[in-house]
Enzyme design. Structure first.
Site, mmCIF file in Angstrom:
data_model
loop_
_atom_site.group_PDB
_atom_site.id
_atom_site.type_symbol
_atom_site.label_atom_id
_atom_site.label_comp_id
_atom_site.label_asym_id
_atom_site.label_seq_id
_atom_site.Cartn_x
_atom_site.Cartn_y
_atom_site.Cartn_z
ATOM 1 N N ASP A 97 -7.935 -16.918 -0.250
ATOM 2 C CA ASP A 97 -6.960 -17.113 -1.328
ATOM 3 C C ASP A 97 -6.890 -15.898 -2.251
ATOM 4 O O ASP A 97 -5.829 -15.554 -2.750
ATOM 5 C CB ASP A 97 -7.222 -18.412 -2.110
ATOM 6 C CG ASP A 97 -8.661 -18.570 -2.577
ATOM 7 O OD1 ASP A 97 -9.539 -17.786 -2.136
ATOM 8 O OD2 ASP A 97 -8.926 -19.477 -3.385
ATOM 9 N N SER A 143 -18.444 -16.714 1.932
ATOM 10 C CA SER A 143 -17.033 -16.658 2.345
ATOM 11 C C SER A 143 -16.870 -17.091 3.789
ATOM 12 O O SER A 143 -15.769 -17.429 4.219
ATOM 13 C CB SER A 143 -16.490 -15.234 2.191
ATOM 14 O OG SER A 143 -16.749 -14.734 0.910
ATOM 15 N N GLN A 154 11.034 11.851 -5.200
ATOM 16 C CA GLN A 154 11.475 11.681 -3.805
ATOM 17 C C GLN A 154 10.903 12.749 -2.870
ATOM 18 O O GLN A 154 11.256 12.799 -1.699
ATOM 19 C CB GLN A 154 13.012 11.760 -3.712
ATOM 20 C CG GLN A 154 13.756 11.039 -4.815
ATOM 21 C CD GLN A 154 13.636 9.545 -4.749
ATOM 22 O OE1 GLN A 154 13.977 8.949 -3.750
ATOM 23 N NE2 GLN A 154 13.123 8.929 -5.815
ATOM 24 N N HIS A 211 -20.878 -13.959 -4.208
ATOM 25 C CA HIS A 211 -20.005 -13.254 -3.260
ATOM 26 C C HIS A 211 -20.734 -12.048 -2.676
ATOM 27 O O HIS A 211 -21.319 -11.260 -3.399
ATOM 28 C CB HIS A 211 -18.720 -12.785 -3.951
ATOM 29 C CG HIS A 211 -17.774 -12.091 -3.016
ATOM 30 N ND1 HIS A 211 -16.764 -12.752 -2.347
ATOM 31 C CD2 HIS A 211 -17.694 -10.792 -2.616
ATOM 32 C CE1 HIS A 211 -16.099 -11.906 -1.587
ATOM 33 N NE2 HIS A 211 -16.645 -10.701 -1.731
ATOM 34 N N GLU A 237 6.845 -0.572 2.646
ATOM 35 C CA GLU A 237 6.226 0.387 3.558
ATOM 36 C C GLU A 237 4.881 -0.103 4.083
ATOM 37 O O GLU A 237 4.500 0.187 5.217
ATOM 38 C CB GLU A 237 6.065 1.749 2.863
ATOM 39 C CG GLU A 237 7.373 2.420 2.464
ATOM 40 C CD GLU A 237 8.025 1.822 1.222
ATOM 41 O OE1 GLU A 237 7.385 1.005 0.524
ATOM 42 O OE2 GLU A 237 9.194 2.169 0.938
ATOM 43 N N PHE A 241 7.294 8.323 0.254
ATOM 44 C CA PHE A 241 7.039 6.885 0.150
ATOM 45 C C PHE A 241 6.016 6.400 1.170
ATOM 46 O O PHE A 241 5.525 5.282 1.077
ATOM 47 C CB PHE A 241 8.341 6.098 0.271
ATOM 48 C CG PHE A 241 9.379 6.522 -0.732
ATOM 49 C CD1 PHE A 241 8.988 6.942 -2.006
ATOM 50 C CD2 PHE A 241 10.716 6.549 -0.425
ATOM 51 C CE1 PHE A 241 9.926 7.356 -2.943
ATOM 52 C CE2 PHE A 241 11.665 6.961 -1.353
ATOM 53 C CZ PHE A 241 11.274 7.372 -2.616
ATOM 54 N N HIS A 257 -21.468 -11.509 3.924
ATOM 55 C CA HIS A 257 -20.753 -12.459 3.070
ATOM 56 C C HIS A 257 -20.890 -13.882 3.602
ATOM 57 O O HIS A 257 -19.918 -14.465 4.088
ATOM 58 C CB HIS A 257 -19.274 -12.071 2.988
ATOM 59 C CG HIS A 257 -19.053 -10.707 2.402
ATOM 60 N ND1 HIS A 257 -19.245 -9.551 3.126
ATOM 61 C CD2 HIS A 257 -18.683 -10.302 1.157
ATOM 62 C CE1 HIS A 257 -18.995 -8.504 2.361
ATOM 63 N NE2 HIS A 257 -18.658 -8.920 1.175
ATOM 64 N N ARG A 275 15.568 15.858 10.792
ATOM 65 C CA ARG A 275 15.592 14.388 10.777
ATOM 66 C C ARG A 275 16.702 13.853 11.679
ATOM 67 O O ARG A 275 16.567 12.814 12.308
ATOM 68 C CB ARG A 275 15.728 13.845 9.343
ATOM 69 C CG ARG A 275 16.976 14.321 8.639
ATOM 70 C CD ARG A 275 17.002 13.886 7.168
ATOM 71 N NE ARG A 275 18.096 14.540 6.485
ATOM 72 C CZ ARG A 275 19.035 13.911 5.785
ATOM 73 N NH1 ARG A 275 18.999 12.618 5.631
ATOM 74 N NH2 ARG A 275 20.006 14.587 5.195
#
Lengths: 652, 652
Positions: A165, A34, A455, A273, A394, A419, A31, A346
Site C-alpha cells: 500500500d 512485509s 526542453q 520495517h 515517461e 524528459f 523484510h 530525428r
C-alpha cells in the site's frame, strides 16, 4: 473451497511464515514483516489453482505471470517456490548471501522472477507492459479481448502484480492505473496488500479500503475487496469471483492485512520495517507458530492444454519470425530517400523505424505524447497495432517497455532527451531486469534554440553513460541516423539514440556502414599547407557539421583539422581512438551537453586509462545556463560552434 | 459581476489573443493554441479582483502566487502582464529572442514567474510547496488554517496553479494531488484547462469533466466545474464561490475549454500544437478578431492592508532570522558527540540537522518515507512542524522543496541515493528555478551489501555532477559528515550530500574544518622506506578507509601511498589538486560508483584540461553488476577494497 483444502493452505501458510523468519534471521537482514502480511494472499493465489504456471517452462507464453512489485517481500516469493518443491530449504537459506540466486530484492537470477524489483512503484507498469504484450502476441493488437476462444472460454494468461500500500504514493503507479483503465487491459490483476504501515509510519490512507476503491474506480478498474487478508476462505472466494466474472477491465484486489501477521510482538507494530528477528526471538516465535508441517507441498496449477497449445503456436510463430530476422539482419536496412537536403536525425530515425517494422514484426513502439516531434508518428500510422500511446508519463513508458521486452518484443521508445531524465530510476532498474530496450532522445542540446533550457537535453549523455551496460549512439546526419537505428534494433541491453531537433547536412553516402563500436574520420587535405599543424577534433551529432565548417574555415591557415565523428560514444572504439590520439596528440572535444559526464568525460578517462600522452586538450561544452534564442546564437553563446572550434584551434 | 466589467474583460481577452498571436508569429515559434485556450480563465483570475499581487513587490509574503505549470502557454502569461501595463508591446515582441526575459518557457528571469516550468507535471508540486510554505511562514505549522484573522476573515495568500489536461497523465501530478488532499492544503488552487487535445491527439479523458471530478474527489479535493471555460461570467461566479466558501481542502477548477479558441481554423483542431501562424495567416486572424482596444488596461488587485501588514510582520521576522543566521554562519556547527567508535555518515548527517535546526528556524526537512534510514527522523522528532512527510514520492518531494525554497526556506531532503534518480527531471529543473535545496542521498554504493543492486546508488554522482551549477559533498566519517552538512546549509543552489549506509571509522578530530572546495591529504611516513615510491590515491566516502588500510598494508613495501580524501568532488579544489598531481604523478582513483560520470571522470577531465602529465592512472570503480552480499565481499568483488588498492599500487 472445501475444508480439506482450507486446512492444507493454512498449513502451507504456517510453513511459509517459518521459512520467512528462518531465512531472514539466517541472512541477518531483510523484510520479514512485509513478507508475513502477504502470506495468505499469495499462498491462495499460488496453491489454490488460480495462478497457472508450467514450472519447467516459466517463460512460455501460455503461463500466467507474477510480479512482486513490493520487492522487499522477496523472502515470501522464494519461500513459495520452496514450498512448491522447486528449491530446498538449504538453498533458501543462502538468502542475501554472495553468489546466491536469492538476492535481497528479486532479480532475474531467480528463475521465477520476471524482472528486477525493489525500487517501489514500478511493478504495475511492468505488469501492464506484459499484459499488453500477451494480447499483442495472441491477437496482434491490444484492444479488449478477455478470452482467446469464445467457444471454450479459457481466460488469456493473466499478469498478477502484488503491490504494497505504501508504494501507491508513487505517481508512477497512477500512471499505470490510468493507462491500464484507458486501454481496458483486462488480463492485468493488481493485488494490494493494505497493511497500513509504511517504512516509517502509517500511510496516507491507512486501512481505508473504500478510499482506495473510490480511486481505482475513478480510473476504470474493477475493484474486489478482501476485508481480512488473512482469511483464506474469503481470499479464495474473491479470486474465484474475479476470474469467473473476468470483467473487461483491469482488476484490483484490495486486501486489508496486518504487517508482521502471525507473530504477536510484530503484528501491526511500527519500528519493525526491514528488521529481522534475533536467534533468541526466532526461537520464541517458532514456539508461537506451533507445529509446522515440513512435508507439506503446494501445487501450482499447470495451464490447461488448450492454452498451452495456443501459446505454443504463437511462440512458434515468434521463433520463426526471429529466425528469419536473424538472416535479414546481415543485410542492414537503409532509408529509401535519396534526399540530399538537410534532414533532422530525428526524422531519419522515424523513417527507419517504419522500414524496420516492415520486416521485423517484433518491433513495438511506445510514445509519451511527443510522437510528432520524434517522428514515431510515421510508425504509428503504418503499424497502429504495434504502436502504444502511453500519454505524458515517461516512467510508465519505460517500465511498460521492460514488460514488453520480457515477452521478446523489440521495444523502441522516445521522448525529448530532457524528459527522459524523468525515467532515470526506471532505466537504471531496466538493466537489472536484463531488458533489451532502445530509447531515443530527441531535441538534445542547446541547438533546439527557441524553447529554452527546460526542453534541452544537456545531462542525458551523463545519465545514459552511467548505466553500466548501456550503448550510446549519436548520429550526425540522416544516413547515420537511419543506419544506427537499424543497428540499435540488433543490439542487446539498453541502447540510447541521441537525436537532434535541427536539420543537419547530409554527410554520408547511402552505402556508408556504421559498425559498433566505431567512429568516422574526416580529414581534408589542406593543399595550401600540406605540413600544417594537425589537430584532432572529436565531435558528434550537431557539432560534427560545426567541426567540418571549422575545418573549411582554416583552409587558409597553417592548420589542418582531423575531424572525428564519434557516432558511438559508448563503448568507444578503443583501437581506432588510441591510434588517432597517438598520431594527433592535440585534441579538441566539442559537444552539445553540459561539461560533466558527456563525451569530454568519456574521452578524458579513456586517454588516462590508456596512458596516452597528449599535448593539448580543449573541451568545448555548454558552460553557461542557456536561454531561448536561435540555434546558431546558442551554439555561439555556449562556444561550441564552428567559430569557437576555429578559435580553439588557433589558440593551440 | 456587472455587464460593464464583463465587457471590459471581453475586450481584454481580445487584446490578449492579439498579443499571443502577434508575439508568436514574430518569434517564429511557440504555442499559441495552448495559450488561447486559457485566455478567459486567466483574464478573469488576474483582472476581476481574485488574484492579489503587489506588482512592485511580487515576492513579498502577502501576495497570492501564480504558477504556470503548462509552461508552454508562456505567451499568455507575458501578455497578461503587458495588458497590466508592466511591459510594453515592443518588449513583449522580443519573445524567444536571445537575451529576452520572455523565454520560450517561463524562467525566473521573468520577474513574475516564481520558478522555471516547461517540463510538464511539476507545477502543482511546486505550488503545493509554496502553499505549505506560506502556512509555515504565517503560523509555524502546516495544519489546516484557512484564514489568518478570525475576526476579519481575510483568506491566506493563495497559490494558483494553471495546469493543462494533458499533464494530468504525469504521475507526479497525482503525487501532489494525493499529498495536498492528505494535509488539507486549502490555500492551493489548481485550475485545469481541459482542452481535450494534447500534443499529438486527444487525451485519455477528453472533455469528460465528471471523470476528472471523481478522481479529484477521491483524493479529497474540493471540485468546481466550469462548463464553458470561455464564458467570463461563469468563470467569475465559480472563482467567487470558491474563494467565498474557502473550504478546508485544496481546490480545483475544472474548465472545459477549446484549444485555439477564438480563431476559427485553429479551434479544436489536431496538428496545431506548438505551431505558429504565418504572416499571412496572422493578417487573416486579426481580421477575424475584429476591433482590438489597444488602450485597455487590466488591473491586478492589490492585497488588502490587513494582509500586507501581517505579511510584512512575518517577512520582517524572517529577515531578522536570516540576518542573525548570517552572523552565526561564521562559527560553524559541530556535533556534540565525542564518540570514537565508527558512526555512519548518514547518522552524523541526521544529528547535524538537529543541531542546525536549533538556531536556523528556516530549515525545513522533507522525507519520502526513509527518514529512519537517513536519520532525518531525529529532526522530525525535535521539530515536527518543520518536518514534512511526503510519503514515497521522490518527484513530488523535490518540487515541493523548490516551492519552499522560493519562500526563503532552507530545504533539506533525503532518500536512498538510488531513488533520487527518480527525481532527476525535477532536480534538473530546480537549477533553472534558482532553487537552493540540499539533497542527501544515503545508501550510496555497493557497500550497502545485502539489499542488492536495486537499492545501491551507483549513478548518483554522474547525475548530480551533470547539473551545471551543483555542489557535491561526500563525507567519509562522522566529523566530516556533520561539518559538511553544516556547510551545505550555507551553500547556494543544488547541493548533494552523498552518504554511506555502513558505519565508518572516525578519521578526523572535532576541530577539523572542511572548506569548499577542498580536500584532505593523509600521508604517512613509511619509516622503513623513506624514499619509497609515492603513489597518490584519490578516494572519498567509504573508499577512504579502504585506502588508508591499503596505506598500512604497504608499510613493509617500498611504496608510500599519499591518500586524498576528496570530500568535495565538485567543484574540485583546482590548486591543491594540481599541486598534488604534479608532485605525485602516479595516481589511483577509487570510488564506490559505476565507472562513468563519477570521481574518476571528474579527475580525468581535470588532469587533461589542466594539461598535467601523469605517469600512471588507475581507476578502480564498480565494473560488474553487483549482487547481494556482505559489504566487504562486495567491495572486494568490485575491486574497490583495500586489497584491490594494494594490488593496484604494487602493479605500478
Amino acid at each position: 473451497m472445501d475444508k480439506e483444502n482450507q486446512e492444507k493452505l493454512k498449513k502451507i501458510a504456517k510453513l511459509l511464515r517459518y521459512y520467512i523468519l528462518l531465512s531472514t534471521t539466517e541472512a541477518g537482514s531483510g523484510h520479514p514483516t512485509s513478507s508475513l502480511s502477504s502470506v495468505e494472499l499469495l499462498a491462495t493465489l499460488f496453491f489454490a489453482g488460480f495462478f497457472r504456471q508450467d514450472l519447467k517452462n516459466p517463460k512460455a507464453l501460455y503461463n500466467d505471470r507474477f510480479i512482486l512489485s513490493k520487492g522487499h517481500a522477496s523472502p515470501l516469493l522464494y519461500s513459495l517456490y520452496t514450498v512448491a518443491g522447486v528449491f530446498t530449504k538449504e538453498a533458501l537459506l543462502t538468502l542475501r548471501k554472495f553468489g546466491s540466486i536469492f538476492e535481497g530484492h528479486p532479480s532475474p537470477k531467480f528463475p521465477y522472477a520476471e524482472v528486477a524489483t525493489g525500487s517501489l512503484g514500478q511493478g504495475l507498469s511492468i505488469g501492464l507492459g506484459m499484459a499488453l504484450g500477451i494480447k499483442l502476441r495472441f491477437f496482434g493488437h491490444y484492444r479488449p479481448v478477455s478470452h482467446f476462444f469464445s467457444t471454450q472460454p479459457e481466460p488469456l494468461p493473466f499478469v498478477f502484480v502484488l503491490l504494497g500500500d505504501s508504494e501507491l504514493a508513487e505517481g508512477q503507479v497512477w500512471e499505470a492505473i490510468s493507462l491500464g483503465g484507458h486501454y481496458q487491459i483486462d488480463n492485468l490483476v493488481a493485488i494490494v496488500d493494505v497493511s497500513r504501515l509504511g517504512q516509517t509510519a502509517e500511510t496516507m490512507v491507512g486501512w481505508n479500503l473504500s478510499n482506495y476503491q473510490k480511486k481505482f474506480e475513478a480510473f476504470n478498474w474493477q475493484v474486489y475487496s478482501v476485508r481480512d487478508g488473512h482469511d483464506i476462505e474469503e481470499i479464495y472466494n474473491v479470486y474465484h469471483r474475479l476470474i469467473k466474472e473476468n470483467q473487461p477491465w483491469p482488476k484490483v484486489v484490495l486486501a486489508k492485512t496486518i504487517k508482521g501477521k502471525g507473530i504477536s510482538f510484530l503484528e501491526d507494530k511500527e519500528g519493525w520495517h526491514g528488521k529481522v528477528l534475533t536467534e533468541t526471538q526466532l526461537k520464541e516465535t517458532i514456539k508461537q507458530l506451533g507445529d509446522v508441517d515440513f512435508k507439506i507441498k503446494g501445487v501450482i496449477q499447470q495451464p490447461k492444454k488448450i492454452l498451452i497449445e495456443a501459446g505454443n503456436k504463437v511462440d512458434e510463430k515468434t521463433v520463426l519470425v526471429i529466425k528469419k530476422l536473424q538472416k535479414l539482419a546481415s543485410t542492414s536496412q537503409s532509408p529509401s530517400s535519396k534526399e540530399k537536403n538537410p534532414v533532422a536525425t530525428r526524422e531519419a530515425f522515424g523513417q527507419s523505424l517504419v522500414d524496420l517494422g516492415l520486416t521485423d514484426k517484433d518491433i513495438v513502439v511506445l510514445d509519451a505524447e511527443t510522437a510528432n516531434s520524434t517522428y514515431e508518428d510515421l510508425f504509428a500510422r503504418r503499424f497502429p497495432n504495434r504502436f502504444i500511446e502511453v500519454f505524458i508519463a515517461e516512467q510508465n513508458m519505460v517500465s511498460i517497455g521492460v514488460g514488453l521486452a520480457c515477452l521478446g518484443f523489440k521495444v523502441f521508445l522516445s521522448s525529448f532527451s530532457a524528459f527522459l531524465t524523468r525515467a532515470f530510476d526506471q532505466i537504471r532498474m531496466a538493466q537489472y531486469s536484463n531488458a533489451h530496450i532502445k530509447i531515443a532522445g530527441s531535441h538534445a542540446g542547446v541547438s533546439i534554440g527557441y524553447d529554452g533550457p527546460s526542453q534541452m537535453g544537456l545531462e542525458d549523455l551523463a545519465m545514459f553513460s552511467s548505466i553500466l551496460t548501456s550503448t550510446i549512439l549519436y548520429p550526425a546526419d540522416k544516413v547515420s541516423s537511419a543506419k544506427l537505428t537499424s543497428m540499435a534494433n540488433k543490439l542487446p541491453g539498453i541502447v540510447y539514440l541521441r537525436l537532434t531537433r535541427e536539420k543537419t547536412p547530409v554527410i554520408y553516402s547511402e552505402e556508408e556502414e556504421f559498425p559498433i563500436p566505431g567512429l568516422k574520420i574526416h580529414s581534408r587535405e589542406n593543399s595550401n599547407f600540406p605540413n600544417g599543424k594537425k589537430i584532432l577534433v572529436i565531435a558528434a551529432g550537431i557539432t560534427l557539421s560545426e567541426a567540418l565548417k571549422a575545418q573549411r574555415n582554416l583552409i587558409g591557415k597553417n592548420i589542418n583539422l582531423v575531424v572525428v565523428d564519434l557516432y558511438c560514444p559508448k563503448p568507444l572504439d578503443r583501437n581506432l581512438l588510441k591510434n588517432l590520439i597517438k598520431t594527433y596528440p592535440k585534441i579538441i572535444v566539442v559537444e552539445d551537453h553540459y561539461p560533466e559526464g558527456g563525451i569530454g568525460s568519456l574521452v578524458s578517462k579513456f586517454i588516462l586509462e590508456e596512458n596516452l600522452s597528449v599535448d593539448h586538450f580543449i573541451h568545448l561544452a555548454c558552460r553557461k545556463i542557456p536561454t531561448s534564442g536561435l540555434p546558431q546564437e546558442l551554439l555561439a553563446y555556449e562556444e561550441i560552434d564552428h567559430q569557437a572550434i576555429t578559435r580553439a584551434a588557433l589558440a593551440i
